[in-house]
Write a protein that holds these residues in place. Structure first.
Motif, PDB file in Angstrom:
ATOM      1  N   ASP A  14       0.827  -1.235  -0.022  1.00 13.31           N
ATOM      2  CA  ASP A  14       0.126  -0.009  -0.019  1.00 13.31           C
ATOM      3  C   ASP A  14       0.883   1.222   0.021  1.00 13.31           C
ATOM      4  O   ASP A  14       1.944   1.204   0.642  1.00 13.31           O
ATOM      5  CB  ASP A  14      -0.726  -0.032   1.209  1.00 13.31           C
ATOM      6  CG  ASP A  14      -1.918  -1.015   1.153  1.00 13.31           C
ATOM      7  OD1 ASP A  14      -2.126  -1.549   0.163  1.00 13.31           O
ATOM      8  OD2 ASP A  14      -2.813  -1.358   2.225  1.00 13.31           O
ATOM      9  N   GLN A  15       0.395   2.218  -0.710  1.00 15.08           N
ATOM     10  CA  GLN A  15       1.166   3.638  -0.650  1.00 15.08           C
ATOM     11  C   GLN A  15       0.149   4.676  -0.569  1.00 15.08           C
ATOM     12  O   GLN A  15      -0.770   4.770  -1.268  1.00 15.08           O
ATOM     13  CB  GLN A  15       1.998   3.841  -2.195  1.00 15.08           C
ATOM     14  CG  GLN A  15       2.949   5.003  -2.165  1.00 15.08           C
ATOM     15  CD  GLN A  15       3.771   5.158  -1.044  1.00 15.08           C
ATOM     16  OE1 GLN A  15       4.574   4.393  -0.806  1.00 15.08           O
ATOM     17  NE2 GLN A  15       3.803   6.460  -0.579  1.00 15.08           N
ATOM     18  N   GLU A  16       0.629   5.695   0.517  1.00 16.77           N
ATOM     19  CA  GLU A  16      -0.210   6.705   0.719  1.00 16.77           C
ATOM     20  C   GLU A  16       0.298   7.618   0.130  1.00 16.77           C
ATOM     21  O   GLU A  16       1.636   7.992  -0.235  1.00 16.77           O
ATOM     22  CB  GLU A  16      -0.272   6.968   2.293  1.00 16.77           C
ATOM     23  CG  GLU A  16      -1.304   8.013   2.607  1.00 16.77           C
ATOM     24  CD  GLU A  16      -1.670   8.308   4.165  1.00 16.77           C
ATOM     25  OE1 GLU A  16      -2.275   9.127   4.550  1.00 16.77           O
ATOM     26  OE2 GLU A  16      -0.594   7.538   4.996  1.00 16.77           O
ATOM     27  N   PHE A  17      -0.772   8.645  -0.407  1.00 13.17           N
ATOM     28  CA  PHE A  17      -0.415   9.811  -1.296  1.00 13.17           C
ATOM     29  C   PHE A  17      -1.417  11.014  -0.845  1.00 13.17           C
ATOM     30  O   PHE A  17      -2.363  10.917  -0.270  1.00 13.17           O
ATOM     31  CB  PHE A  17      -1.080   9.771  -2.574  1.00 13.17           C
ATOM     32  CG  PHE A  17       0.059   8.677  -3.246  1.00 13.17           C
ATOM     33  CD1 PHE A  17       1.174   8.918  -4.097  1.00 13.17           C
ATOM     34  CD2 PHE A  17      -0.576   7.446  -3.480  1.00 13.17           C
ATOM     35  CE1 PHE A  17       1.886   8.220  -4.714  1.00 13.17           C
ATOM     36  CE2 PHE A  17       0.064   6.469  -4.273  1.00 13.17           C
ATOM     37  CZ  PHE A  17       1.535   6.882  -4.928  1.00 13.17           C
ATOM     38  N   GLN A  26      -8.059  15.266   0.318  1.00  7.59           N
ATOM     39  CA  GLN A  26      -8.118  14.091   1.191  1.00  7.59           C
ATOM     40  C   GLN A  26      -7.170  12.870   0.808  1.00  7.59           C
ATOM     41  O   GLN A  26      -6.794  12.845  -0.590  1.00  7.59           O
ATOM     42  CB  GLN A  26      -9.640  13.363   1.120  1.00  7.59           C
ATOM     43  CG  GLN A  26     -10.662  13.942   1.801  1.00  7.59           C
ATOM     44  CD  GLN A  26     -10.433  14.559   3.358  1.00  7.59           C
ATOM     45  OE1 GLN A  26     -10.141  13.473   4.107  1.00  7.59           O
ATOM     46  NE2 GLN A  26     -10.282  15.856   3.542  1.00  7.59           N
ATOM     47  N   ASN A  27      -6.186  12.475   1.737  1.00  9.89           N
ATOM     48  CA  ASN A  27      -5.321  11.542   1.174  1.00  9.89           C
ATOM     49  C   ASN A  27      -5.923  10.224   0.660  1.00  9.89           C
ATOM     50  O   ASN A  27      -7.162   9.946   0.955  1.00  9.89           O
ATOM     51  CB  ASN A  27      -4.390  11.105   2.573  1.00  9.89           C
ATOM     52  CG  ASN A  27      -3.509  12.195   2.946  1.00  9.89           C
ATOM     53  OD1 ASN A  27      -3.666  13.538   2.637  1.00  9.89           O
ATOM     54  ND2 ASN A  27      -2.521  11.856   3.822  1.00  9.89           N
ATOM     55  N   VAL A  28      -4.981   9.523  -0.195  1.00  8.60           N
ATOM     56  CA  VAL A  28      -5.714   8.111  -0.324  1.00  8.60           C
ATOM     57  C   VAL A  28      -4.496   7.210  -0.282  1.00  8.60           C
ATOM     58  O   VAL A  28      -3.093   7.657  -0.271  1.00  8.60           O
ATOM     59  CB  VAL A  28      -6.120   8.262  -2.041  1.00  8.60           C
ATOM     60  CG1 VAL A  28      -7.111   9.429  -2.232  1.00  8.60           C
ATOM     61  CG2 VAL A  28      -4.726   8.678  -2.954  1.00  8.60           C
ATOM     62  N   VAL A  29      -4.950   5.998   0.040  1.00  7.86           N
ATOM     63  CA  VAL A  29      -4.100   4.945  -0.069  1.00  7.86           C
ATOM     64  C   VAL A  29      -4.301   3.964  -1.101  1.00  7.86           C
ATOM     65  O   VAL A  29      -5.420   3.586  -1.335  1.00  7.86           O
ATOM     66  CB  VAL A  29      -4.132   4.107   1.343  1.00  7.86           C
ATOM     67  CG1 VAL A  29      -3.300   2.765   1.058  1.00  7.86           C
ATOM     68  CG2 VAL A  29      -3.834   4.843   2.565  1.00  7.86           C
ATOM     69  N   VAL A  30      -3.406   3.824  -1.986  1.00 11.55           N
ATOM     70  CA  VAL A  30      -3.527   2.983  -3.174  1.00 11.55           C
ATOM     71  C   VAL A  30      -2.933   1.986  -3.132  1.00 11.55           C
ATOM     72  O   VAL A  30      -1.678   1.631  -2.744  1.00 11.55           O
ATOM     73  CB  VAL A  30      -2.961   3.716  -4.514  1.00 11.55           C
ATOM     74  CG1 VAL A  30      -3.174   2.927  -5.735  1.00 11.55           C
ATOM     75  CG2 VAL A  30      -3.417   5.146  -4.697  1.00 11.55           C
ATOM     76  N   GLY A  31      -3.646   0.471  -3.003  1.00 10.08           N
ATOM     77  CA  GLY A  31      -3.187  -0.662  -3.036  1.00 10.08           C
ATOM     78  C   GLY A  31      -2.156  -1.211  -4.027  1.00 10.08           C
ATOM     79  O   GLY A  31      -1.770  -0.549  -5.066  1.00 10.08           O
ATOM     80  N   PRO A  32      -1.355  -2.152  -3.782  1.00  4.02           N
ATOM     81  CA  PRO A  32      -0.465  -2.663  -4.639  1.00  4.02           C
ATOM     82  C   PRO A  32      -0.844  -2.938  -6.084  1.00  4.02           C
ATOM     83  O   PRO A  32      -1.908  -4.000  -6.277  1.00  4.02           O
ATOM     84  CB  PRO A  32       0.314  -3.953  -3.898  1.00  4.02           C
ATOM     85  CG  PRO A  32      -0.959  -4.423  -2.928  1.00  4.02           C
ATOM     86  CD  PRO A  32      -1.546  -3.224  -2.706  1.00  4.02           C
TER      87      PRO A  32
END
Length: 409
Positions: A14-17, A26-32
């Motif tokens: 997971d990578q948070e942006f 709003q921040n987002v977390v994009v999965g692998p």
């Protein structure tokens, strides 16, 4: 007019942006191996910043349809780095900004640096137990760090503060702000390894990358716990059958073809919440007849307790489908375009009720694998969006709240 910004995470985690200017900030977390889509109206500006242990790192800065009707994009490391990122117009690598192997080049430079350079950077270059660099602080705060980064990334990314407050800045930095030709979708790509956007994507698969998860009103669907939010996009009522596997174990499952429980009818262009036990591992499909598109899922996985799901075309395809998280993480997969009506006849098999569908790709019912269906689905959808021939390569969608949203089109 609105365009899309695609944030693709090619890494295995997971990578948070941090998002500035879009997505309600709003921040987002994009999965692998997932892509998150942002709607970006003409004239809007903002930044997408990768976060590393809470610290800001590499960032893509974007202005949509700015001066002269052009997009303005650049990749900046002035607030730090901890991964690799690129930004470009979709299908236009000539507009690419950023070093797709920034961290690898940083580590090479660090290990070659003399003792004096390493001592000067001791407080702003963070390493692991093997002396490999994991993150650097804001370059703008450390002149020695700026000089060091220019030894391997000059002209590839924004390193200094550029022309600002009367300072002429660095010419190579200033060039990073040059316009990309015209106004189109933007691709931001992150990776721990090579952050070069995949070049093998066809126009069709790039179009599929632009699908946005449907915004589900969870409160109106009256979610009461573990289950599925089921949405029917067709204008007439549709019946959906849930099949719980007969058994599960060691990565295999005994598929249930003849005992649906429950069977649900959803009104045209409507949705409802279907409560299910946490032990449910199986699928939902439109009706009870094959060939049919499957949304495969489990409500509570043994390893993390979350719901997990994907879309499968192995037992046929009678329309598009997507699966999405409902826990706010923005994960989704599947496809929304009609691939049945325009399919070659060799790929088609009609259901017993006369409904046109695409044939099985695995051949464990009604004959062998249909090679024409496999070829057509690979062209129109691709293994990343849905299981076509099984195995691996299809992105999993997880939702920590044990509830997934499944849309049938």
């Amino acid at each position: 007019m609105s365009r899309n910004i695609f944030i693709t995470n090619l890494s295995g985690h997971d990578q948070e942006f941090e998002i500035h200017g879009w997505n309600n900030n709003q921040n987002v977390v994009v999965g692998p191996h997932q892509t998150f889509t942002i709607n970006a109206p003409d004239g809007s500006s903002g930044a997408i910043i990768a976060l590393h242990d809470g610290h800001e790192g590499e960032q893509a800065e974007i202005t949509k349809n700015g001066w002269g009707g052009n997009d303005f994009i650049d990749l900046s490391n002035i607030v730090g780095a901890g991964g690799n990122m690129t930004v470009q117009q979709v299908n236009n690598p000539a507009t690419r900004k950023g070093d797709p192997l920034f961290m690898q080049h940083l580590n090479d430079a660090w290990h070659r640096a003399d003792a004096g350079t390493r001592q000067a950077l001791e407080l702003c270059v963070h390493r692991d137990n093997n002396d490999n660099v994991t993150r650097i602080d804001a370059i703008k705060d450390w002149p020695a760090l700026e000089n060091f980064v220019r030894t391997f990334a000059d002209g590839k990314t924004y390193i200094g503060v550029g022309a600002w407050n009367g300072s002429p800045g660095n010419a190579n930095d200033n060039n990073q702000s040059s316009a990309a030709q015209g106004n189109t979708d933007i691709q931001v790509t992150y990776n721990d390894g090579d952050a070069t956007p995949p070049t093998s994507q066809s126009a069709a698969s790039m179009q599929l990358q632009s699908i946005e998860p449907v915004q589900h009103d969870v409160s109106s669907a009256q979610v009461g716990g573990p289950g599925i939010i089921l949405r029917n996009h067709r204008p007439v009522p549709q019946t959906y059958a849930f099949y719980n596997n007969y058994w599960n174990g060691d990565g295999t499952a005994g598929a249930n073809f003849d005992n649906p429980d429950p069977i649900i009818t959803v009104a045209g262009t409507d949705s409802l919440f279907v409560p299910l036990p946490e032990s449910f591992k199986g699928r939902v499909q439109r009706g009870t007849l094959l060939p049919a598109t499957w949304a495969e899922f489990q409500i509570a996985a043994d390893n993390d307790g979350a719901a997990h799901g994907d879309i499968s075309l192995q037992q046929g395809c009678d329309g598009a489908a997507t699966v999405a998280s409902t826990d706010g993480s923005g994960r989704f997969n599947g496809f929304q375009n009609d691939i049945v009506s325009g399919a070659p006849e060799a790929a088609v098999r009609y259901k017993a009720d006369g409904t046109r569908a695409l044939d099985t790709t695995v051949g464990n019912w009604n004959g062998g694998p249909n090679l024409a269906a496999i070829a057509w689905e690979n062209e129109q959808v691709g293994q990343r969006r849905a299981y076509i021939v099984g195995g691996s390569g299809t992105d999993d969608v997880a939702s920590a709240n044990k509830c997934l949203a499944v849309d049938f089109y």
